[in-house]
Structure formats: C-alpha cells, structure tokens
Design an enzyme around this catalytic site. Structure first.
Site, PDB file in Angstrom:
ATOM      1  N   CYS A  36      16.810 101.248-122.333  1.00  0.00           N
ATOM      2  CA  CYS A  36      15.723 102.012-122.930  1.00  0.00           C
ATOM      3  C   CYS A  36      16.265 103.289-123.555  1.00  0.00           C
ATOM      4  CB  CYS A  36      14.681 102.350-121.873  1.00  0.00           C
ATOM      5  SG  CYS A  36      15.333 103.376-120.540  1.00  0.00           S
ATOM      6  N   TYR A 176      14.653  87.383-120.806  1.00  0.00           N
ATOM      7  CA  TYR A 176      14.738  88.463-119.812  1.00  0.00           C
ATOM      8  C   TYR A 176      13.953  88.095-118.561  1.00  0.00           C
ATOM      9  CZ  TYR A 176      14.499  93.422-118.221  1.00  0.00           C
ATOM     10  OH  TYR A 176      14.590  94.605-117.520  1.00  0.00           O
ATOM     11  N   HIS A 179      14.886  92.897-113.186  1.00  0.00           N
ATOM     12  CA  HIS A 179      14.368  94.234-112.891  1.00  0.00           C
ATOM     13  C   HIS A 179      12.924  94.231-112.396  1.00  0.00           C
ATOM     14  CE1 HIS A 179      17.646  95.813-115.802  1.00  0.00           C
ATOM     15  NE2 HIS A 179      18.039  95.976-114.541  1.00  0.00           N
ATOM     16  N   ASP A 269      19.866  98.967-109.990  1.00  0.00           N
ATOM     17  CA  ASP A 269      20.832  98.551-111.005  1.00  0.00           C
ATOM     18  C   ASP A 269      21.397  99.759-111.744  1.00  0.00           C
ATOM     19  OD1 ASP A 269      22.181  96.431-112.378  1.00  0.00           O
ATOM     20  OD2 ASP A 269      20.850  96.741-114.081  1.00  0.00           O
TER      21      ASP A 269
END
Length: 707
Positions: A36, A176, A179, A269
């Site tokens: 991000c 994806y 997360h 992470d």
C-alpha cells in the site's frame, strides 16, 4: 572478482541471475511485492513515479498495491487502486508504463475484500462465505452470506479485472488470498467459511473458489502474463493449519506461475523492528517451496545481501521480496550489484510507511524523505538538482533534520558547515535508539554519517556552538537552525493546552532526563508515567523502567497505550510487551491537580478523581522547540546585509516538534528549496485534479411526495 561485475563480491552473483516466471523473465531476484502507499486511485501519477523509481533502482519486478475489482469490495477509507470498469484502465496503465521504462516487470494485485470490506463509499451490503460482521476496524457493518450466483459474479468480476490488467500492460497478475483481507482467503478459512455446500466443508470444498479463480486467470493470461498466487500462511485468526496449508500448496502447486507466501496477518507479515528481526518470516514459509516447481517469493525486511543469499541457497526463496526495504532504498539492488553496500539506506522497521494506508495519506519513510515526493515535488532518492550559484551554508545541530539538511545540501554542491554541540552526531535518534527494541533506528544516523565521508564540501564539528555575533562574523550566506526540542515538564500535551499545578513533593522526570541517564532515586520505587504523547515514547519508557526493577503504572487519557501506533500496527504488541514487563495500566485518565505529595488523575468522562501512590512522576506529554540562536539572529536582521547573510531558517523539531520522519523530511525540504526560483505564492507541490463527470439530468420522480 565477479566476471559479471568487477565491483561486486561474487558471493552475490546469485542474486542477479534471471528467473523465469511463466511466460516472462525477471532480470534478477529482487522483487518489490505489492504494498500500500496511500495514493492509489486518488494520486495515480504519484504512484507511477514512485514505482518507476524502484524499477530504475534495479528491482526486477515492481508490483502495485491491492486493486479493487468491484464496488462490492470497496476498501474506503483506505485508498487503493481500482479496476471497477474500463474507466480505471488509464490510471493503472500509467503505473505499468512507468515501471516498463526501466525494463522491469509490472505486477498488479487484484483483490475482492469479501467480508473484510465495509463498503463505506459504495454502501453495498458486503458479502462473504458466511454471514458475519466485517472484520476491519470495528465498523458496525455485517456481511451477508454469498449465494452461488454471488460466487459466479465474483469469478466474472475477477476475469474482467484480469482482462483490464492485460490491456493496461501488466506482466504479472496476482490472485490474492492473504493477510485475512480477501474473499479467497476467507473461503479457505474454516472459521470464516461455515458453508455446507460445494464451496465449504472440507478443505477440498474450501479451496474450490481459489482453484477456479487460478484456473480462469491462468487461461486468460496464457502466453501474455504470469500468474502469481499470494497465499497467507501461519495466521491463527484464519484457522488454516500448517498441514492444510501444505495441502493447499501441494494441490494447487502448478496452477500459478509464482507463489508469494505471506506470514500471518498484515501486522505480523510487516512486523516492526521493535518486535521482530530481519528474516523473521522464514519459520512460517520454510519448506513450502519444496511443494512446487514454481518460483517462490517471500519477505523479511531484508537489507543484508548475505541473508538474501542464504535464503536463496538454502531453498527458502527464489526471489528476495521486499516492501519496506524497497521504500527505504529504491536503489538497494543496484547498490549491491555495483558493490556499494555501504551506501545502502537500510530500512529501520519503524513502519511509518504503513501509516499512510491507515491515515489515507501519501506514503512517507523515515530513511527516505523522497518517498511519495517523486512526482509531486520532483525529488529523487539518489539525485538532487545542483545549486545555481555558490553559497556557504551553516547548519546548526546534527540531529535528524540537521544531518539530512547538511548531506542533501552537500549533494547539491553547497559548501556546508555542520555544528553539533555534543560529542556525537544523531541528536534524538542516537538517544532513542537506546530504548527497548529501537536499536535499528540508529541506521538513520549511520547512513548520513557515511554520506558525510563522501562529501568533501561538508565539514562537521563536535562540541561547537556559535553565538549570533560569531555567525555574522563568519560570512555565511544561509543558516539553518536544527537545534531540536525538549520534552515539557509542565503537563502540557495533546489533551491539555495550559500548564498544570503539579504535585509539589513528588520528584518529576521527563523523557530527556531518562534518556540522559537520570533515574528515580530509589531502585524498586513506585513510578507513575503519564503519557499524553500517544506514540512510542510512553510505552518504551514504561518498559525500560519496569525491566530495571521499578514498579511502574502507566496512565494515559487515551483509550489505549501508545494509541497512535495503531497506524504502525504495533498497538497490541506494545500493550502485550509492557504487560509482560509488569506495568500496570490505567487508560482514559488525565493528570489533575491534587494535594501535595500525591499524584491525582481524573476520569476523562466523569471527572472522578483517584489518588495514585507514586514516588516519582514521569511526564511524557508535549515538546517545546529550542531555538535561541534563531531568535537572536532574527532580532538582528538589520545587520544581515552587512554580513552577507541572506536567510535564517528553522528546520525539524526546532521549527515544530514531530516524529523523526518529519524531521528528516524537513531537512530534505530545506535543502531542496534553497535558491528556489518559484513564486512565494505557488502551490508547494503538483497535484492531480479530478475530471468532472458530465452533468446528466437526474431522473424525474414518477410521483410527488409533497402531499
């Protein structure tokens, strides 16, 4: 010497061997994984230039952040990319084009947030495998259970986003499932997926949607782009066991062209250096590469080329993945390739970069002040525009702002004199790096100390101070005062604007006192630490004192200890750390006036007073700028012309106390703006202005409700 590059240690040659990813080839093993940046669909040109600088710096693969594939996965208030329809193609294509300018592969991370997305902007009811409250940020929003038609829609939306990605020119398309943020991982999770149809139940059912999306993405990308699968592993909240993870990878092993393994939830992470070492994710991902013939990428806040080589040679990873190290030094690969290891601007793991996503603001970095400013202000991490005319510049204070100003001015070609009143460079950074868990922060000083050795036009002096008379006598053209700030001892902080009547007979200490070695008089005595700063300092000092044997109570008017660290994803870890050290915590209480010899606090809601047993009070509240030299010079402005002095400026904490990243940025801004030719009323940076949509008439209501 290496035959491929005489300047490089041959031990590192393996990092520069090409690696095939399906139909494309990466020129080396340096892979900027999706991350991000707080710019996304709002500032796509800024993002394009930021990604392009990384490609210029030697990263063979450069990826975007999450790209929402549909309004049913609206991640507001986070500002990510969007591929909702064809109107979004030009913005993401600009990013791919900029990456391609430097011969790197461009990757895009497609995502549907499922039950993670609150859909605050679209106002569409979220949906996930099971009807549950959305998982992000305590939003009072519930997701509905997806029907089979909804599942078919998600697959169709993903296929459409893949087509748009290919049209935009991307070389690598992500599926994806990591997360805890995506519908694909939610389907894998036995906790989030409580379905009893063919998309739930046993692991085969739960991985069905991921398999279908991978197959469809592979079919669309065949021969045109590679397919990557980003898979979450070792995330207790998702409830997928290690055995199930291995079964997922083993079953789907050859479907993607590349596996990207992420360890746990995002906060694990992207663990800050305060709570995890370089390469800390290895335990979670080790052994998974052996389940597939396809290349594997993973991260670990890697800055050491020796550790990178070990990860590759030991069979943990094929690609050295990085988000934060690529932010701190976009030219890290080139510096290793050229044998310039000492020039690497190492990530300090402070996670200030992450805060951009949480605050919906452009990305920033403590080590790299040019991050996010590549297009807006035209800053570059390795090149600064040369000076226009000769000038001598005095920088007073060698903390983070002064060091950055002096080195950046030196890189522009100015003659610089840097004065430091102590025996060491670094100022507050050197002091704070001695606090528990913050040792990596000394890299801010180390990098700039190295730069000073490369700049013969910058002289620095220790234990040196100049009076206003001496400054005017020495013929400087410009003066930057970077003398920092001091912690206040009067109770003024974020929740209090005026000084407080403090207890008369309780000894008082500030963070400055503690960092300079002062301690409460009696070992094992009771310490009340009042934190009205709300970043890392209060929690770090509480831990320090508790581990030294003091009985510590931390009191704060906020709802949490070190509340702002929610934006650096350290909030729960800090609370756990200080609780483990035996610190007692009282939240939502403000310091109040009370009888002599007693520390009194009041409830922020009711005002109810409480007396606290304390032998020492530590105030972590506000800071006050310290700039007497600037005050003296401004008072004598009428003498500047005769002395040849043109400007006197405050920078860093001496201008306005803030975080270390802000001080470093202030130093860079000063260096960039010196001899600026722009008009004083010009906007400080370029911006993208939204294109207005056509004003189509509103539909006419069928009936009137006017009565």
């Amino acid at each position: 010497m290496s035959p491929s590059n005489p300047a490089r240690d041959p031990r590192y040659d393996i990092l520069f061997t090409p690696v095939t990813i399906g139909p494309v080839t990466a020129r080396n093993r340096f892979f900027q994984v999706p991350h991000c940046n707080g710019m996304g669909y709002r500032d796509p040109t800024s993002e394009a230039f930021m990604r392009g600088v990384k490609a210029e710096g030697g990263w063979a693969v450069v990826c975007t952040e999450e790209a929402e594939i549909h309004p049913t996965a609206d991640l507001t208030p986070a500002i990510e990319l969007r591929l909702w329809d064809d109107d979004d193609i030009p913005a993401v294509a600009r990013i791919a084009d900029k990456i391609h300018e430097y011969d790197a592969l461009a990757g895009i991370e497609l995502t549907h947030g499922g039950a993670h997305s609150p859909n605050l902007a679209s106002r569409i009811v979220p949906m996930g495998p099971t009807a549950l409250p959305v998982s992000s940020d305590h939003h009072p929003v519930n997701a509905r259970a997806m029907t089979l038609a909804d599942i078919a829609d998600v697959r169709a939306w993903h296929r459409a986003a893949v087509r748009r990605s290919l049209q935009a020119g991307f070389d690598l398309v992500y599926v994806y499932a990591g997360h805890g943020m995506t519908v694909l991982e939610q389907f894998l999770s036995p906790r989030h997926n409580q379905r009893t149809d063919g998309y739930g139940g046993d692991l085969a059912g739960r991985m069905r949607l991921l398999r279908e999306v991978l197959e469809e993405t592979r079919e669309l990308c065949a021969g045109k782009a590679a397919v990557a699968c980003r898979l979450g592993v070792d995330d207790p909240e998702m409830g997928v066991s290690r055995a199930e993870t291995e079964e997922i990878v083993g079953t789907l092993a050859e479907l993607p062209d590349l596996w990207d393994f992420v360890a746990g939830a995002w906060e694990d992470d992207s663990m800050s250096s305060r709570f995890g070492p370089e390469g800390g994710q290895e335990k979670a991902v080790a052994g998974l590469k052996q389940l597939t013939s396809k290349p594997v990428v993973g991260v670990g806040r890697f800055t050491s080329p020796d550790e990178m080589v070990r990860q590759v040679r030991s069979g943990v990873l094929d690609f050295i993945g990085a988000a934060r190290p690529s932010i701190a030094d976009p030219f890290l690969p080139n510096k290793i390739r050229e044998g310039r290891l000492e020039a690497i601007r190492e990530c300090i793991g402070c996670n200030i970069c992450v805060s951009g996503d949480w605050t919906s603001s452009p990305i920033r970095c403590t080590q790299n002040p040019s991050m996010g400013e590549e297009w807006r202000r035209g800053w570059h991490p390795e090149r600064l525009r040369p000076r226009r005319i000769d000038a001598r510049v005095l920088v007073v204070g060698a903390g983070p702002a002064g060091l950055e100003a002096a080195t950046s001015l030196g890189r522009r070609g100015f003659d610089v004199t840097l004065l430091e009143s102590s025996r060491h460079l670094g100022g507050r950074v050197r002091r704070e790096a001695r606090l528990p868990g913050l040792s990596a922060w000394i890299r801010v000083v180390d990098h700039r100390e190295y730069l000073l050795t490369t700049l013969p036009n910058v002289e620095h002096y220790f234990e040196s101070e100049l009076s206003a008379d001496e400054v005017l006598e020495h013929g400087f053209d410009h003066v930057a005062v970077a003398t920092g700030a001091v912690w206040r001892a009067d109770g003024v902080g974020r929740s209090r604007a005026v000084p407080l009547d403090l207890p008369a007979h309780v000894p008082l200490l500030t963070p400055d006192d503690l960092m300079h070695g002062r301690r409460p008089a009696d070992p094992g005595s009771r310490v009340l630490l009042y934190d009205d700063d709300h970043y890392y300092m209060g929690g770090a000092l509480a831990e320090l004192l508790a581990r030294e044997g003091y009985q510590v109570e931390l009191v704060t008017p906020a709802a949490d200890v070190s509340a702002w660290t929610a934006n650096t994803m350290e909030l729960t870890k800090i609370r756990a750390r200080i609780m483990g050290a035996g610190v007692q915590v009282s939240t939502r209480r403000s310091l109040a006036a009370g009888p002599a010899g007693v520390v009194t606090t009041g409830c922020v809601f009711t005002g109810e007073l409480r007396e606290h047993a304390a032998d020492t009070l530590v105030l972590v509240t506000g800071r006050a700028a310290r700039s007497p030299l600037h005050t003296e010079l401004i008072a004598r402005e009428d003498q500047w012309a005769g002395a040849g002095l043109k400007t006197v400026d405050l920078i860093g904490d001496a201008l306005a106390p803030g975080i270390i990243a802000a001080a470093v940025w202030s130093g860079r801004e000063y260096a960039e703006q010196l001899q600026s030719e722009g008009p004083r009323d010009a906007l400080p940076y370029r911006r993208e202005v939204t294109r207005l949509a056509p004003m189509d008439p509103l539909p006419t209501p069928a009936t009137s409700d006017n009565g």
